[in-house]
Design a protein around this motif. Sequence first.
Motif: not given
Length: 173
Positions: A43-55, A126-140
């Motif tokens: 139940s933690c508060k989500p944040c927008t980046t995995p590390i603070q800028k400049g940390e 905050g980003t647990k719904d993210y997923m790797l996405t692959y689309r069908r393509s004729n140009h690999i």
Amino acid sequence: MKDLGNASFVLGIEIHHDRTREILGLSQKGYIERVLDRFNMKSCKPCTTPIQKGEKLSKSQCPKDDDETAKMDKVPFASAVGSLMYAQVCTRPDIAFVVNVLGRYLSNLGLPHWQAAKRVMRYLQGTKDYMLTYRRSNHIELTGYSDSDYGGCPDDFKSTSGCIFMLVEGAVS
């Protein structure tokens, strides 16, 4: 042997098929939720980046005396970094840099290192719904990107570098 149909879940990775849009998605939402629960971050508060800028994490933030070391020995840091590493390797290359940096302090962590690991978990919340996405393509086409922080480690001035390879708009390495 038995045919169970299309795979939908393998090694903690959920497989999402959208045949109408010709998309295949790989997600670790369930795994991330279990990790957050295990480290009391559900139940933690989500944040927008995995590390603070400049940390900058460094050895100077490691314990200075036996009391601090004893206190930090009770923290499940190695287990947390290992859990983050599994997510990073499978479907979350966005946390690769910070997990690499955290791995440097497995044997001698300080409070700032543990706080940085918890920030990564807050980011995953905050980003647990993210997923790797692959689309069908004729140009690999295989596309690669790399970067380095040019001597960014404050302890030994070594660089941290990384690379990512994309195939049909999804990360493969």
